[in-house]
Design an enzyme around this catalytic site. Structure first.
Site, PDB file in Angstrom:
ATOM      1  N   ALA A   1       0.802  -1.216   0.000  1.00 52.41           N
ATOM      2  CA  ALA A   1       0.000   0.000   0.000  1.00 52.41           C
ATOM      3  C   ALA A   1       0.837   1.270   0.000  1.00 52.41           C
ATOM      4  O   ALA A   1       0.291   2.358  -0.174  1.00 52.41           O
ATOM      5  CB  ALA A   1      -0.933   0.005   1.211  1.00 52.41           C
TER       6      ALA A   1
ATOM      7  N   SER B   1       4.456   1.005  -1.336  1.00 47.43           N
ATOM      8  CA  SER B   1       5.490   0.820  -2.361  1.00 47.43           C
ATOM      9  C   SER B   1       5.244  -0.490  -3.086  1.00 47.43           C
ATOM     10  O   SER B   1       4.591  -1.402  -2.552  1.00 47.43           O
ATOM     11  CB  SER B   1       6.899   0.824  -1.743  1.00 47.43           C
ATOM     12  OG  SER B   1       7.101  -0.317  -0.940  1.00 47.43           O
ATOM     13  N   GLY B   2       5.777  -0.573  -4.293  1.00 48.55           N
ATOM     14  CA  GLY B   2       5.721  -1.804  -5.065  1.00 48.55           C
ATOM     15  C   GLY B   2       7.121  -2.222  -5.436  1.00 48.55           C
ATOM     16  O   GLY B   2       8.063  -1.427  -5.403  1.00 48.55           O
TER      17      GLY B   2
ATOM     18  N   HIS C   1      -3.526 -12.072  -2.428  1.00 48.58           N
ATOM     19  CA  HIS C   1      -3.495 -11.141  -1.306  1.00 48.58           C
ATOM     20  C   HIS C   1      -2.103 -11.214  -0.713  1.00 48.58           C
ATOM     21  O   HIS C   1      -1.619 -12.303  -0.367  1.00 48.58           O
ATOM     22  CB  HIS C   1      -4.550 -11.503  -0.266  1.00 48.58           C
ATOM     23  CG  HIS C   1      -4.587 -10.561   0.887  1.00 48.58           C
ATOM     24  ND1 HIS C   1      -5.055 -10.906   2.124  1.00 48.58           N
ATOM     25  CD2 HIS C   1      -4.196  -9.255   0.995  1.00 48.58           C
ATOM     26  CE1 HIS C   1      -4.959  -9.872   2.943  1.00 48.58           C
ATOM     27  NE2 HIS C   1      -4.431  -8.859   2.279  1.00 48.58           N
ATOM     28  N   ASP C   2      -1.438 -10.091  -0.584  1.00 50.39           N
ATOM     29  CA  ASP C   2      -0.026 -10.119  -0.184  1.00 50.39           C
ATOM     30  C   ASP C   2       0.175 -10.802   1.160  1.00 50.39           C
ATOM     31  O   ASP C   2       1.201 -11.457   1.377  1.00 50.39           O
ATOM     32  CB  ASP C   2       0.597  -8.721  -0.201  1.00 50.39           C
ATOM     33  CG  ASP C   2      -0.161  -7.669   0.594  1.00 50.39           C
ATOM     34  OD1 ASP C   2      -1.125  -8.012   1.307  1.00 50.39           O
ATOM     35  OD2 ASP C   2       0.211  -6.483   0.498  1.00 50.39           O
TER      36      ASP C   2
ATOM     37  N   THR D   1       2.573  -1.380   6.335  1.00 44.71           N
ATOM     38  CA  THR D   1       1.614  -0.283   6.463  1.00 44.71           C
ATOM     39  C   THR D   1       0.458  -0.699   7.363  1.00 44.71           C
ATOM     40  O   THR D   1      -0.021   0.068   8.201  1.00 44.71           O
ATOM     41  CB  THR D   1       1.105   0.133   5.079  1.00 44.71           C
ATOM     42  OG1 THR D   1       2.222   0.531   4.274  1.00 44.71           O
ATOM     43  CG2 THR D   1       0.124   1.272   5.177  1.00 44.71           C
TER      44      THR D   1
ATOM     45  N   ASN E   1      -6.949  -7.096  11.488  1.00 43.25           N
ATOM     46  CA  ASN E   1      -6.175  -6.004  10.896  1.00 43.25           C
ATOM     47  C   ASN E   1      -5.977  -4.921  11.946  1.00 43.25           C
ATOM     48  O   ASN E   1      -6.947  -4.466  12.566  1.00 43.25           O
ATOM     49  CB  ASN E   1      -6.931  -5.382   9.705  1.00 43.25           C
ATOM     50  CG  ASN E   1      -6.864  -6.243   8.474  1.00 43.25           C
ATOM     51  OD1 ASN E   1      -6.619  -7.430   8.550  1.00 43.25           O
ATOM     52  ND2 ASN E   1      -7.097  -5.644   7.338  1.00 43.25           N
TER      53      ASN E   1
ATOM     54  N   GLY F   1       8.189  -5.907   6.158  1.00 40.37           N
ATOM     55  CA  GLY F   1       9.092  -4.780   6.366  1.00 40.37           C
ATOM     56  C   GLY F   1       9.268  -4.402   7.815  1.00 40.37           C
ATOM     57  O   GLY F   1      10.348  -3.975   8.240  1.00 40.37           O
TER      58      GLY F   1
END
Length: 462
Positions: free
Chosen positions: A11, A13-14, A218-219, A241, A278, A380
């Site tokens: 959401a 960076s790619g 879905h990541d 994120t 979430n 991350g």
């Protein structure tokens, strides 16, 4: 050895990663990383989907010849195609204000209890169901595609949605593993827009002669594939994120207690269930840095480590923190006690997240009757040493941090299996991650009573 390209869109960076998989081999090389985020166009937040598509193509070109490619991304957002297969406007960002008040309106038509019984999903205003209830383009739409499926359609011309991402929409029957078309029709979403469903591992089509494979699109589904666990008694935090905190289970938990605790049952690779909540995640810190125009995260974390503990605390899931804005000011307004420095603000954010993890993990174990021995932090956020230590302290569990590029690794592993690599199940995939990636262990420190008192300040007594 298989060489594959993993397109992994978060959401904020790619990236396009080149993966190499073979016996005792699992390598990732970043070939293109690019910005991603909301674009405000006359008061509406959009995704710049053409920027993402072009950046993806640039990365695939840089990767060179590969045996296959696949795409994963964040959940809930979508594009609508007309009868000619053309996109009806840029996809709207889940943080856009158009869903304000929509949940209450929908729940007058379909009860929260029925929604949970069918979909098993956490109630969030960003869910696809509520976005579609606010949608003005459905009359002209022929097909709905979630973000990775839209990009795959542009590559291959093939239309479909992969199941793990479909399970995040609140339009998917978690027991039957099919679209909940009757429920969709009742809230005004025509069943015609819900396309066929793909399994992780299906070959979708080809792009320039290269097979395009459906993975856990879905990541977080891809990330959970790469959790390097050796036991079933594990929990995970997919930290970025957003923070997704939960367990991997063989079946959904659809009790009234789970609904009231606002837990979600999302599909995973190989039919597993991701039973989770979430939590707002590092978005709050990212917004603080944006407002401060300060990207020196190591210095900010050092200042936070030196700041007094538990000085200011907030509930990171409070609606005040969902939309972009001045997060330091919102923290001060919410808490009624303004932090005294940037370091104090960062400490507030990280301790508040650790408290939310603590509360969520305890609830997950109770609701699923699944005790946990170890907590894996992937993504991350696993690089944030202060957050990992605070999480271990708050949860009273050893934390194993890593891998960082968890979503891309899961993407690569599912592709490799589809291409014939001897990775028959999740255990084999996770064993390969363990043998090829370094993890960092954090042992609980401090006094549990201090965390008990801090949790009571934010969330009240149990």
């Amino acid at each position: 050895m298989k060489r594959v390209a993993a397109v992994d869109l978060g959401a904020s960076s790619g990236r396009v990663m080149l993966g190499e998989v073979g016996p005792d081999l699992l390598n990732l090389t970043e070939v293109n990383r690019f910005w991603n985020g909301p674009v405000d166009l006359r008061g509406t937040l959009h995704w710049d989907i053409l920027h993402l598509y072009r950046s993806m193509l640039d990365g695939l070109h840089r990767a060179g010849p590969v045996d296959s490619l696949a795409i994963d991304s964040w959940a809930v957002d979508y594009g609508l195609l007309d009868a000619g297969g053309h996109l009806l406007g840029n996809p709207i960002h889940y943080r856009d204000s158009r869903t304000e008040g929509v949940m209450d309106r929908v729940l007058q038509t379909v009860s929260a209890e029925e929604l949970y019984e069918v979909t098993g999903l956490q109630q969030l205003p960003i869910n696809t169901l509520y976005q579609l209830a606010a949608e003005t383009r459905l009359g002209a739409a022929e097909t709905l595609l979630l973000i990775p499926d839209l990009l795959a359609y542009w590559l291959t011309g093939q239309i479909g949605v992969e199941r793990t991402n479909a399970s995040t929409t609140q339009l998917y029957d978690v027991r039957r593993r099919e679209w909940a078309t009757g429920l969709a029709e009742r809230i005004g979403v025509p069943a015609r827009v819900l396309p066929r469903l793909w399994e992780a591992g299906d070959v979708i089509g080809q792009y320039d002669g290269t097979p395009v494979i459906a993975v856990g699109s879905h990541d977080t589904a891809s990330a959970v594939v790469s959790v390097p666990t050796e036991t079933e008694r594990f929990a995970y935090i997919s930290s970025g994120t957003w923070s997704l905190v939960g367990l991997e289970l063989p079946a959904p938990v659809l009790t009234e207690e789970a609904r009231l605790a606002n837990f979600t049952n999302e599909g995973g690779v190989d039919g597993r269930i991701r039973f989770l909540r979430n939590i707002m995640g590092l978005w709050i810190l990212q917004e603080c840095q944006r407002v401060w125009q300060d990207d020196d995260l190591p210095r900010l974390l050092a200042e936070a480590a030196a700041a007094p503990p538990f000085a200011v605390l907030v509930d990171p899931d409070a609606p005040e923190f969902l939309a972009p804005g001045d997060m330091p000011a919102r923290i001060a307004a919410y808490s009624g006690d303004s932090p005294t420095s940037k370091g104090a603000v960062v400490r507030c954010v990280l301790e508040s997240l650790a408290l939310a993890y603590r509360r969520t993990l305890r609830s997950a174990q109770e609701l699923a009757d699944r005790p946990v021995d170890v907590l894996h932090v992937i993504g991350g956020g696993s690089q944030n040493e202060l957050l990992c230590q605070l999480t271990a302290d708050a949860c009273g569990l050893p934390v194993l941090a890593g891998p960082v590029e968890a979503s891309a690794l899961g993407n690569v592993l599912v592709q490799a299996r589809a291409l014939g690599e001897p990775l028959p199940d999740l255990d084999a995939m996770r064993a390969l991650v363990r043998s090829t990636h370094r993890l960092r262990r954090y042992t609980p420190q401090g006094k549990p009573a201090d965390w008990d008192a801090a949790e009571s300040r934010v969330f009240g007594s149990r």
